[in-house]
Design an enzyme around this catalytic site. Structure first.
Site, PDB file in Angstrom:
ATOM      1  CB  THR A   1      -0.913   0.011   1.245  1.00  0.00           C
ATOM      2  OG1 THR A   1      -1.636  -1.227   1.279  1.00  0.00           O
ATOM      3  CG2 THR A   1      -1.889   1.162   1.198  1.00  0.00           C
ATOM      4  CB  VAL A   2       3.461   2.524   2.298  1.00  0.00           C
ATOM      5  CG1 VAL A   2       4.470   3.673   2.315  1.00  0.00           C
ATOM      6  CG2 VAL A   2       2.497   2.645   3.468  1.00  0.00           C
TER       7      VAL A   2
ATOM      8  CB  SER B   1       6.613  -9.541  -6.184  1.00  0.00           C
ATOM      9  OG  SER B   1       5.386  -9.649  -5.509  1.00  0.00           O
TER      10      SER B   1
ATOM     11  CG  ASP C   1       4.139  -5.492   5.446  1.00  0.00           C
ATOM     12  OD1 ASP C   1       3.666  -4.352   5.363  1.00  0.00           O
ATOM     13  OD2 ASP C   1       3.662  -6.480   4.855  1.00  0.00           O
TER      14      ASP C   1
ATOM     15  CB  CYS D   1      -0.270   7.275   9.489  1.00  0.00           C
ATOM     16  SG  CYS D   1      -1.182   5.883  10.188  1.00  0.00           S
TER      17      CYS D   1
ATOM     18  N   GLY E   1      -4.872   3.149   6.980  1.00  0.00           N
ATOM     19  CA  GLY E   1      -3.741   3.099   7.900  1.00  0.00           C
ATOM     20  C   GLY E   1      -3.338   1.685   8.257  1.00  0.00           C
TER      21      GLY E   1
ATOM     22  CG  HIS F   1      -5.250   8.784  10.526  1.00  0.00           C
ATOM     23  ND1 HIS F   1      -5.989   7.836   9.851  1.00  0.00           N
ATOM     24  CD2 HIS F   1      -4.062   8.170  10.818  1.00  0.00           C
ATOM     25  CE1 HIS F   1      -5.279   6.717   9.745  1.00  0.00           C
ATOM     26  NE2 HIS F   1      -4.116   6.897  10.310  1.00  0.00           N
TER      27      HIS F   1
ATOM     28  CG  ASN G   1      -4.314   7.567   6.492  1.00  0.00           C
ATOM     29  OD1 ASN G   1      -5.245   8.254   6.057  1.00  0.00           O
ATOM     30  ND2 ASN G   1      -4.216   6.285   6.258  1.00  0.00           N
TER      31      ASN G   1
END
Lengths: 376, 376, 376, 376
Positions: B18-19, B44, B89, B157, B189, B265, B352
């Protein structure tokens, strides 16, 4: 206490509204009260209830009221009622409720209009039923004094939930000095049509008009006591007055948010006790779980069997999972822990349409019946 | 300050997450940095980015990276990169980021693993870029000392959003003594798949594992200064240390909630100032609106042109309407008013996934380039 | 075609409403049109736009219009405008738009009032701009004939999205015989305040008043042609008429649902072709992807560069991810596959507030400018 | 039919999952069945149920099962059970259910694994309990033949809801020729954690893997009959076979969507009858309302008292308001009207976690008890 031996006829004002529908749903199966009259706006009056109402409950309209013809909200139409429950909107509740009281009817109101009246008790039935002691003085204001008529209000839905654990804590540990509460309030608190979906889906609205003031003020009236005024009081020496927690001044700060939840107000609360050292989180948990209000001791049929459930799981209470606790009449508390700024913080969840609205009024009436404040 | 005259090659670790997707989106159009290498899990690695990623942004995958073959997250595969951004992560970020630093690469990380390291700056780029002064000491820990490698982390965040106005207030009015913050945090988040929909639709979860501790601790490191240790320090007299706001102890209490909001947020904040009397709401509003961070003065291309917008409307900021302010790099504040328990309360909204994550790392890198902390 | 060489002054009616805000946002950056006058209800008239409007867009109010004083919706207040865009509500649009046309202004309307008028083209700009040929006959109805005034409407937001691929299919494979469409429509289609949140969170409403009839009827007018009436026509032999797809009768069946989505109508469509055998799914995909409307060929600045994107991923299009395609001016199609009952089925997504509303009106006006239907 | 006179011991496989929790909730208060054993994965086995389960129901864990120690899903651990209900995931259900059958246990499964088995009935209890006639032949496949063991499956949750009105229509008006159904399915249909919130808030996903194929195939097996095979059949002349509606071929086309609804699948259905002219909408409404399935006539305690409610209000059924109809065991139909492409269209709502899952299995078991298919 003697429970009533015959059905007590009751009416509902604003019966087609959101709170009114809850009154109708609950009263249709009440062991003491029997629905006798339904009142609504002139637009609805004269029509069968099932046609007049835009029914939004997940249970069907009770069969017994489907064909009841809706009346106008005038006292003559409710003469046979011993008690009248009001789910009226604030813009009309003031005049109508005053007229019903003047006609010597006992009014239990969910509207805000009389909450700040110095002779009207603002009662959360799990907290301050002792404030019913103000009723005789309220009735004595009238000439001639009212024999049976009076007004009792319940609190704003966001106040109701969190004053229950606050009261339990004061009972166990003495007065609080400071309370900081941040609410995450359900959309049903705004009635219908209420919050436009474009304003709340994928969103939070960090403001509810008038709500923070209500919480901050109502908390003091509810948690405070009744005291005898001295000679300088306008009521004269010896008159009863709500003391607004004056013996131990209490500072309350509220921040209110609307969130995309159907029912159930979640409130994050931090408190500071007067007593030093303050109780530990474990002592707080035990005091909350052990709390039993007068309404329960009196045997009110709508009072929750257990008042506060204290969750041990770290992620509870949650509105969707916990709002039905005790049919919505109980209060859920979780995450009791130390607060680095005040003393203790925790999360409260209360069902704003049950204990936060109609259920409160009904338990208030049950208490008033058992204490002979309602004459029937 | 000299802006770079040639493109600086950069890499992204955890590029499919995601980030990572946000890093890729932002870096694809960055004026200085050019995406040179994308790293992800062995599963991947070896596949074109467009096939390896489960793209969840509302803009398409940048054309320039669609066919870039994803690499494994090993330093040899990123040798040509001057800077590496990490969206890894936490369960793998520790070892990988350490390896990249040891290989003399400059790492700007969004992961939490090194945030509490006494030699790693925890930087919110609109607040404490001065903490980059720790980098030489960090490099000196290695034998031989690192010439170019280091790790800089950005904050959690939920911390990022609210420390910006806190810092602006301290700059204007001196140290804070107490901060109480209740968050209403967006689901993004938690990453992807993150929060199950069954847990959050029509619901609030009043708990996010580890989040309150992060806010309470990170706030002190970020708002605190760098001070020289005395002889009793393990680093020896004269070593630099993060002082955790020690000169004026600051109590921080956080209560964190997950709400059904995609991005943004919302945080309800109450603060107490050391200075008496405290500033008025109007003085606070003016100080917030006037705040300009170093990153802006330095000319960082990703810094917001205006840092804090102060809303006058009573019902703002709202995540859905205000999260795109300054492309998500700015911070919105509203409802500045007095607090009956502390001094002043207000509402903060920060995006966030932008300033709260990828955008922060990128501005941190921009500052480090302009301050010659990054060698290129 | 000659593009205009000087700015064309335009006005917006209903400028404070949901569609009006979109008109204002789009027109503030339009390369040809310049916002000259904003009209709204008498309650708003006389106030600066920024005060009169309850702004609900995620971008700020364009600086150029913040202080523009809102006018009443009367033709005299819009005399300098060459074109007037109408985002008026249906309850007032009829009279006001008629008055503006009578005052010889060119009106491009998003309202439904004139859609069924036999002399008013109902134009989806990616489909049937050829229907502008009706304008001279519309103007000739007046005595004296209008020189510049006329009304062009765009379609209902749920019709607009799916007629684009239907038209592309008819162009490639000949007439359709049957269309069955089930919609999942966004709440923004109902305007503001529109759908109460209590009605749509955790819910679907399988009914939108009048919507199915609109889709079924408008599809025929849009996909049908213009034909010359015979002598029995009330307009007399040779008059132009919308033929409602009469040459190849088309059966259309719509089922409309409201879902908790902010923007973007999703539509599940099954079609039957007249031609046997029908085209294969792959042929359909290719025809849709290759489709280029007249508006694109003409060089309309607001037309999408690509009209239809055909998704290969099985789970697309999705409103949250795909509604911004081509700034909301394009149409997304996915899941093209065989239908066991009709021939082919697929999913369409169109942004109801962009191509489904304001964007359509603006492209219609661009086409009308380029075809010299608008005199300036 | 004789109702059982002693409690029947039952077990639940997959008792900690979403469907398993529903089985436990329903069976804890069942008049005939008594929960005897709970099975789950090896990770949960050996732990008290209240610890092993991540309970997500709005009612508390039934007191009687809180401390029940979870068992592994092996037949030896369920020897005392007469009936075993399976809420297992498809990836393990095949082997486990086969082993339980081979151990001579009666298995009622919610999993998909055996639905296409030519000897396993696929039963929607409000539709085709007659298919229990296949059980003897299923038992005879084994050597030696099974005396008590068999498998009965229920249907996919999206199939269950809409085949009830389809069956009612076929019973009243003869065979259907074509059915086109578009679903709007609740997230609970995907289990837990199931659909990520980032995928579904403010969104629709127009695809559910395998779902359309399930609906199209299962509908034929359920609505079809049992017929005797001829000599060319692999089972030999006279063997029973599911005829897949062969006597009157039925074309079914499904389009499946996931929507942000917790519970309750909404389905928009269009049908074409073989009989010409087809019934009118009013005839259809009457037939649906009058429909009474065998399960009701038999006196199954979990069968709905009324099977189909036909709404007259134009905007019903809605999942949030109607999913609790008959405790989730009934089916709501609304908007019965003509279809311009097929004959009649209408909207169906069924509670996917009740009649669409656990409730169906339980009623199936009740029928099997009453018909002596279950030996006890």
């Amino acid at each position: 206490m003697q429970h009533p031996t015959a059905p007590i006829p009751v009416g509902v004002l604003g019966a087609t509204g959101t709170v009114g529908q809850r009154f109708v749903t609950l009263l249709a199966v009440h062991p003491w009260f029997v629905l006798h009259a339904l009142g609504a706006s002139p637009r609805s009056a004269g029509r069968p209830y099932a046609q007049a109402v835009n029914w939004k409950q997940t249970t069907p309209i009770p069969a017994a009221v489907r064909d009841v013809v809706v009346r106008e909200c005038v006292p003559e139409a409710f003469r046979e009622c011993t008690i009248v429950f009001s789910g009226l909107d604030a813009d009309v509740a003031g005049d109508i409720e005053a007229a019903f009281r003047a006609a010597d009817l006992a009014v239990f109101s969910n509207a805000k209009n009389f909450r700040r009246d110095p002779h009207v008790p603002l009662i959360v039935p799990l907290v301050n039923t002792a404030h019913l002691a103000m009723i005789p003085q309220q009735q004595a204001q009238f000439t001639p004094p009212l024999a049976r008529g009076f007004i009792v209000t319940n609190a704003n839905c966001s106040t109701t939930g969190y004053v229950v654990p606050l009261h339990a804590l004061e009972r166990a540990f003495g007065p609080l000095e400071a309370v900081l509460v941040t609410t995450l309030q359900a959309i049903s608190g705004a009635g219908y049509p209420g919050v436009p979906s474009l304003d709340i889906i994928d969103n939070v609205v960090p403001y509810i008009a008038g709500e923070e003031e209500k919480i901050e003020w109502e908390t003091l009236k509810i948690l405070g006591g009744l005291s005898r005024a001295d000679a300088s009081s306008p009521g004269g020496a010896g008159a009863l007055a709500f003391d607004m927690h004056a013996a131990h001044p209490l500072r309350v700060s509220a921040a209110c948010n609307r969130v995309p939840v159907i029912d159930g107000h979640t409130e994050c609360v931090s408190v500071r006790f007067a007593r030093r050292p303050p109780p530990s989180p474990q002592q707080v948990r035990e005091a909350l779980a052990a709390f039993a209000p007068d309404a329960q001791a009196l045997g009110c049929p709508s009072a929750p069997r257990r008042t506060i459930v204290v969750h041990e799981e770290p992620d509870r209470p949650q509105p969707r999972l916990d709002r039905y606790y005790q049919d919505g009449a109980g209060v859920s508390v979780g995450r009791v822990r130390q607060c680095a700024v005040l003393d203790i913080k925790f999360v409260v969840l209360a069902n704003n349409v049950s204990i936060g609205a109609a259920t409160s009024s009904i338990i208030n009436a049950e208490v008033a019946v058992l204490k002979n404040v309602v004459k029937y």
